[in-house]
Structures are given as C-alpha cells and as structure tokens.
Design an enzyme around this catalytic site. Structure first.
Site, short mmCIF file in Angstrom:
data_model
loop_
_atom_site.label_atom_id
_atom_site.label_comp_id
_atom_site.label_asym_id
_atom_site.label_seq_id
_atom_site.Cartn_x
_atom_site.Cartn_y
_atom_site.Cartn_z
N PHE A 121 0.83 -1.00 -0.04
CA PHE A 121 -0.01 -0.08 -0.05
C PHE A 121 1.02 1.33 0.25
O PHE A 121 2.06 0.96 0.47
CB PHE A 121 -0.94 -0.03 1.31
CG PHE A 121 -2.36 -0.37 1.08
CD1 PHE A 121 -2.83 -1.22 -0.13
CD2 PHE A 121 -3.40 0.25 1.60
CE1 PHE A 121 -4.13 -1.41 -0.42
CE2 PHE A 121 -4.70 -0.03 1.45
CZ PHE A 121 -4.91 -1.02 0.41
N GLN A 235 -8.65 13.27 5.72
CA GLN A 235 -7.82 12.82 4.52
C GLN A 235 -8.87 12.29 3.13
O GLN A 235 -10.14 12.05 3.13
CB GLN A 235 -7.69 11.09 4.73
CG GLN A 235 -7.00 10.25 3.69
CD GLN A 235 -6.26 9.03 4.25
OE1 GLN A 235 -6.93 8.07 4.43
NE2 GLN A 235 -4.89 9.08 4.46
N HIS A 237 -9.05 10.64 -0.23
CA HIS A 237 -8.46 9.50 -1.08
C HIS A 237 -8.39 9.96 -2.20
O HIS A 237 -9.03 10.68 -2.86
CB HIS A 237 -9.47 8.27 -0.72
CG HIS A 237 -8.99 6.92 -1.05
ND1 HIS A 237 -8.82 6.76 -2.38
CD2 HIS A 237 -8.59 5.87 -0.50
CE1 HIS A 237 -8.21 5.45 -2.67
NE2 HIS A 237 -8.02 4.72 -1.26
N LEU A 251 -15.68 4.89 -3.38
CA LEU A 251 -13.85 4.50 -3.12
C LEU A 251 -13.40 3.74 -4.31
O LEU A 251 -14.21 2.43 -4.60
CB LEU A 251 -13.63 3.78 -1.83
CG LEU A 251 -12.40 3.33 -1.66
CD1 LEU A 251 -11.56 4.36 -1.41
CD2 LEU A 251 -12.36 2.32 -0.35
N GLU A 254 -7.22 1.62 -3.08
CA GLU A 254 -5.64 1.82 -3.22
C GLU A 254 -5.03 0.50 -3.94
O GLU A 254 -4.07 0.68 -4.36
CB GLU A 254 -5.07 2.27 -1.93
CG GLU A 254 -3.70 2.57 -2.17
CD GLU A 254 -3.22 3.46 -0.75
OE1 GLU A 254 -4.01 4.12 -0.28
OE2 GLU A 254 -2.15 3.28 -0.34
N ARG A 285 -0.91 8.91 0.29
CA ARG A 285 -2.17 9.55 -0.04
C ARG A 285 -2.32 10.80 -0.15
O ARG A 285 -2.92 11.21 -1.05
CB ARG A 285 -3.38 8.83 0.98
CG ARG A 285 -3.97 7.74 0.55
CD ARG A 285 -4.99 7.29 1.57
NE ARG A 285 -5.27 5.95 1.23
CZ ARG A 285 -5.84 5.07 1.89
NH1 ARG A 285 -6.57 5.73 2.97
NH2 ARG A 285 -5.92 3.76 1.60
N HIS A 350 -12.43 11.05 2.86
CA HIS A 350 -12.51 9.12 2.91
C HIS A 350 -12.32 9.24 4.53
O HIS A 350 -12.78 8.04 4.82
CB HIS A 350 -11.31 8.73 2.18
CG HIS A 350 -11.10 7.18 2.38
ND1 HIS A 350 -11.94 6.41 2.01
CD2 HIS A 350 -10.15 6.45 2.64
CE1 HIS A 350 -11.67 5.26 2.34
NE2 HIS A 350 -10.26 5.24 2.70
N ARG A 385 -3.09 9.55 7.04
CA ARG A 385 -3.19 8.00 7.66
C ARG A 385 -2.57 7.13 6.34
O ARG A 385 -2.78 7.34 5.21
CB ARG A 385 -4.76 7.82 7.69
CG ARG A 385 -4.55 6.24 8.13
CD ARG A 385 -6.11 5.95 8.53
NE ARG A 385 -7.20 6.09 7.54
CZ ARG A 385 -7.63 5.23 6.33
NH1 ARG A 385 -6.85 4.00 6.43
NH2 ARG A 385 -8.16 5.44 5.43
#
Ligand code: FUM
Length: 580
Positions: A121, A235, A237, A251, A254, A285, A350, A385
């Site tokens: 990730f 955050q 995304h 979403l 990722e 991110r 997100h 995050r």
C-alpha cells in the site's frame, strides 16, 4: 411521541456496529460483563463493509518487517502529528489482532505455503497489508459479527442515538430512538464505548454513503465534555468515482494502484513522475490526492472532472482475483470493463484523522465511563493516515476500549444515574419534532457543498471564512426542519439529528483549518504552503453555551530508541516490486 422512554440496562453499552464496536463488544463480553450494541443501520451494514484494500500488521510474510518499521512509516507519513504511544500500541499489537481474525476464520489471502499474504500500500516501506481480495472490510466485519453472534451479544439495529446520558462528568448511558417505530429508549450502563465513525460524509465527494459518517459521535462526545483534536485533518482518498451521481465519491481502492494501476491525465501523461518520481502511484495518499487535484484544477482532467486510472496492462485473471469488487463496481455503475478501459477518478473525502481525544491505553475520553475507538477518535494517524491502518486500529483499540469499559463496569461501586439528565435528553430530541419549511436532506447537501468548496483538498483563509459565514445560514435553516413520521418511519428525525450533529463538527473543522496556518499532510493551505517548523495539535472543546474554544498543544516525543528509524531515506521505488 411524548410517552416516557423504555428503560434498558446493561454493563457495557457499545454505540456502533462496525469493526471497532464489534471488537469492543467481544472484549467486554469476554470479560464477563453484560454487553449490548446499538447500530444506526442493519447489523451487517456498517461502514466497515466498504473498507476495501486491506489491514496492516508487520508480519514480514515477504519482507524483513517489524513493528518498529511500521511505527516509523506511520509516524513519518503522519507528518509528526500522531501520538507516539498510541502508534506504538497499534503497531506492536497489530500482528496479534490479525492472527486472531485469521483464527476466527477471516478469509485473508494466503501464500502458496499457507501464510497470510501481504500486498503493498502507498508509502509503506514493506508489504504489510493483508487482504481478502478487495473486500477486506466486509471479511473483517463478517468475521467479527460471527463472533458476536456466537457469544449472544445483542445488536439493536436501526437505532439512532440522540444524546449521551451524562451527569457530573460521568457518562451512564445513551438516549436513542428506533428509526422505524420512533420508540424512545434510555439505555443505562456502567460504561459506554463510542464507535460511531467519522464525519467525512460532510463533504460533497465522499466515500461514505448517505446516512452514515455525519460526525454524530464526535458531536455527542463534544457535548459530553470531551475534546476533539485535529479535526481539520481530513484524508482525501486520491481515487473516488466521478460518476454517475449516485456513485460520485465511491471508493476506488488503493489496491488498484497496489496491484500496478497507473494514473494518467487527459493528455495521456503519467503525471505522478512530476510529483513523486520514486514512489509514483504508491506515494503517500496526501501527495497522490494533491497531484490528482492539481491535474484536474489545471485543466488536464477528463470529461467528468477526474483523472484516469488504468489497469488494462494487467492480466485479466489478476484483476478478477485481486480486484473483484472494483471490477464489478465499474460494470454496474458505468458498464465499463476495467480490463479494457480506464477508470475516471477524483479525490474524495475518505477518513477523519481528527476526532475525540483519548488516552492511548484504555481509549478513555476523559469523561468518566466514556470510551471511544476507531475513526471517531484521533491519535494514531496524525496528518495523513497510511492505507490499511484504519482496520488495524478498529481491532487493536476496539479490544482495548472494550476491556477498559468492562473493567470499569466490574469495579464500579454504585451505578450512576440522573433523572434530570434523562428528562433533558428527551427534551433535546423532542425539540426537533414538528412541522417546518426545510428538509434535512437538502440542508445536509448544502453543508456538503459548503465543506467541499471551503475546506476541500486545498483551502485558504478566504475559503474557510466564507464557509464559516455560510454555516450560520445552515444553523438558521436547521431550526426549521420538517420532522414528522412518514411511511419510512422516523428517518427524518435521524437526519435532523445528523444536521444538529454536523454543525459543531463542521465548525470545529473549519476553525481548526483556519487556525492551522501551515500545510501539513492532508491539510493544504494555498496561502500557507509550507509546513511549520514545529508540529502542534489543535484541540477544540466546548466553552459553554455551544461556544467552541481552540488551543494548540505540542505532541508527545518519539522515544529515543525509535528515533533512528525516522531518519532513514524514503522507501525505494515501488516499481518492479509490484508484479513479482
Ligand atoms: O483504498 C483503500 O482500499 C482504502 C483503504 C484504507 O483507507 O485503509
């Protein structure tokens, strides 16, 4: 509805039926106290089910990983804002939490020799994200639900909490109503665990669905006397769907980039080379989201206002095995076969990295009897995050909060109760019921537009001030919302409560964003593009009559023995590691 509320008692009351709430309830039940869960939706329908790509633990399946490196990645990518003792607990306890889920039957992907597989990730130095295709949250939720069911812990569904019951700095339950029947109930408990999620549905593009994540838990905590920290750290995304309208913001995991997906602009340029040539699409991110935002804002976006994410160079089998949900999602929503055509994507709100300030070990909130876990809290993620850390947080700190709540219940001398708190909670709810000339849903939509424009991926003093001014109009409209029972039950009352909860959450976020005169992680100020020399947390609390006070605090220091890892050069380029 003026009849008196039903009374239900238990030792530990868990608010929220997502992963954090379920794990807290399992822990409390296993500590031999009478436990029950309230969920605002159906039992298997919590937001956790949408978490896609994975859950992190330094298992070292493929790489020489350990919890210290997980700590360093989390802290560094959180831009020095997270609380080191909380991150340490998260990273040390993650392997145990994942092994427990696996032992409970969570269908994680395995290597040919049977170990838990791990994928990359963004911004992780090593492969440490365990996964179940691209439906990891669903798999974790179902696993925890099965454990809750096996133990016979009741889940009261479709139940909306309008107030915490508090008196003299002690929380002793919650006041709630059944969304279908409107029936009011006062749940009396020795300890309450708040696990109600975040507030990112308050942005126009959001990976949350309607009727979730309006910040209800944060508002309940604030009213109970808790502090909220770093609310401006939201955050975005990098990859949410652009269209059609009912899917906007949904979403696009990722994991698509983890499996080798590439980002292009409308000119066909693989633009991440200009923003982070080493890590490319697997950059942090906040950086990928900002890159997508800039490409779109500078006119290099596609017909639906997004950039393009492409996996058509991957084997069809790999896509079908590793990204089944995304494959289906685009087929259903756009009739697009992602093995052949590219996806159009845009940043989407997100995850709330800010939230209720908690003490790391017990996740106590500072209000006696009130604990919190999961996205409703702040502490482990700082200003950005890492993907996959949120599911880990739910199980590590859900367990801790549940255990701490159970300990309180077992050691409490006499149950705390207050008739006047109960009456007040009833009046607080009934004040919303009645005819009006505004509807809750359009008011919420207006708020979401306002937050997107004023406090989106890039903000400025001007945009934030404008949004704060516009919030006053929403406040006025919120007093005129029409709330009556309908054939659908009391959904309008739940939405009126959501508006009431959203207002202080929006205000805390906007005030934090205005006060934070720097750019750090997910918080980008066009008028303050640099990171301040020293990090600080911004803490908001009620100062009487609904007025919010805000104060800056220095974060705790990283322990000396962990400091050397923080200075290591960035992880090597991801290229070549993805498709082994
Ligand atoms: O992209 C994702 O699958 C999201 C994961 C996360 O937010 O942790």
């Amino acid at each position: 509805m003026s009849e008196s509320p039903a009374l239900v008692t238990c030792n530990v009351l868990v608010l929220g039926a997502g992963a954090a709430g379920l794990r807290a309830a399992i822990a409390a039940h296993d500590a031999a106290v009478d436990t029950m869960i309230l969920g605002s939706r159906g039992r298997a329908d919590a937001h956790t089910a949408l978490a896609a790509g994975g859950i992190n633990a330094a298992l070292g399946t493929h790489d020489p990983d350990d919890w210290r490196q997980h700590f360093a990645d989390t802290y560094v990518e959180g831009h020095a804002l997270a609380d080191p003792p909380a991150i340490e607990l998260l990273c040390r306890e993650a392997p145990r939490a994942l092994e427990e889920l696996a032992a409970w039957g969570c269908p994680f992907a395995r290597t040919p020799d049977g170990r838990l597989d791990q994928r990359y990730f963004g911004a992780h130095r090593h492969r440490r994200t365990c996964y179940a295709g691209d439906y990891t949250g669903r798999a974790v939720l179902d696993t925890l639900l099965a454990q809750v069911t096996r133990r016979g812990v009741p889940i009261v569904e479709q139940t909306y909490v309008s107030s915490l019951l508090c008196d003299g700095g002690v929380c002793f339950g919650a006041y709630a109503f059944d969304v279908a029947t409107g029936r009011r109930t006062a749940y009396l408990a020795d300890a309450v665990v708040l696990a109600t999620g975040g507030h990112t549905r308050l942005w126009r593009y959001s990976s949350s669905r309607r009727d979730e994540n309006y910040g209800d838990g944060m508002a309940l905590a604030l009213a109970a006397g808790c502090e909220l920290g770093d609310m401006e750290m939201v955050q975005f995304h990098p990859t949410g769907m652009t269209h059609p309208e009912e899917w906007a913001g949904a979403l696009v995991t990722e994991a698509v980039r983890g499996e080798g997906g590439k980002l292009f602009n409308a000119a066909g340029e693989r633009f991440m080379g200009r923003y982070d040539p080493d890590r490319m699409e697997l950059s942090a991110r906040d950086r990928v989201a900002a890159a997508n935002y800039v490409e779109i804002a500078e006119g290099r976006g596609g017909p639906h206002g997004g950039v393009f994410l492409d996996v058509s160079h991957l084997d069809r089998e790999q896509i079908t095995e590793k990204l089944p949900r995304i494959q289906r999602q685009f087929l259903e929503a756009q009739m697009l076969d992602i093995t052949a055509g590219h996806m159009e994507v845009t940043p989407t709100a997100h995850y709330a990295m800010g939230g209720v300030v908690v003490e790391p070990e017990s996740h106590g909130t500072g209000v006696d009897g009130l604990y919190a876990a999961g996205e409703v809290t702040t502490g482990v993620h700082g200003a950005n995050r890492l993907g996959g850390n949120s599911l880990t947080e739910t199980v590590v700190f859900g367990r801790r909060a549940g255990e701490a709540a159970a300990t309180r219940a077992r050691t409490l001398g006499a149950a705390h109760r207050s008739g006047s708190a109960l009456v007040e909670a009833g009046e607080h709810l009934e004040a919303l019921v009645g005819p009006g000339d505004a509807f809750a849903l359009p008011v919420l939509r207006h708020l979401r537009d306002l937050m997107w424009r004023g406090c989106g991926v890039v903000r400025s003093a001007a945009s934030l001030r404008e949004a704060l001014g516009a919030l006053d109009d929403v406040r006025l409209a919120s007093a005129r919302i029409d709330v009556q029972p309908s054939p659908g039950g009391w959904v309008d009352l739940a939405r009126a409560c959501a508006v009431r909860a959203a207002l202080p959450c929006c205000e805390a976020t906007l005030r934090g964003a205005l006060a934070r005169e720097e750019s750090r992680g997910a918080h980008r100020r066009s008028d303050h593009p640099e990171e301040a020399p020293s990090p600080y947390n911004l803490v908001v609390a009620e100062r009487g009559r609904g007025t919010l006070g805000i104060e800056a605090r220095a974060p705790r220091r990283v322990p000396d023995e962990l400091r050397p890892l923080l200075a290591e050069p960035p992880a090597e380029a991801a290229a070549g590691k993805l498709l082994e």
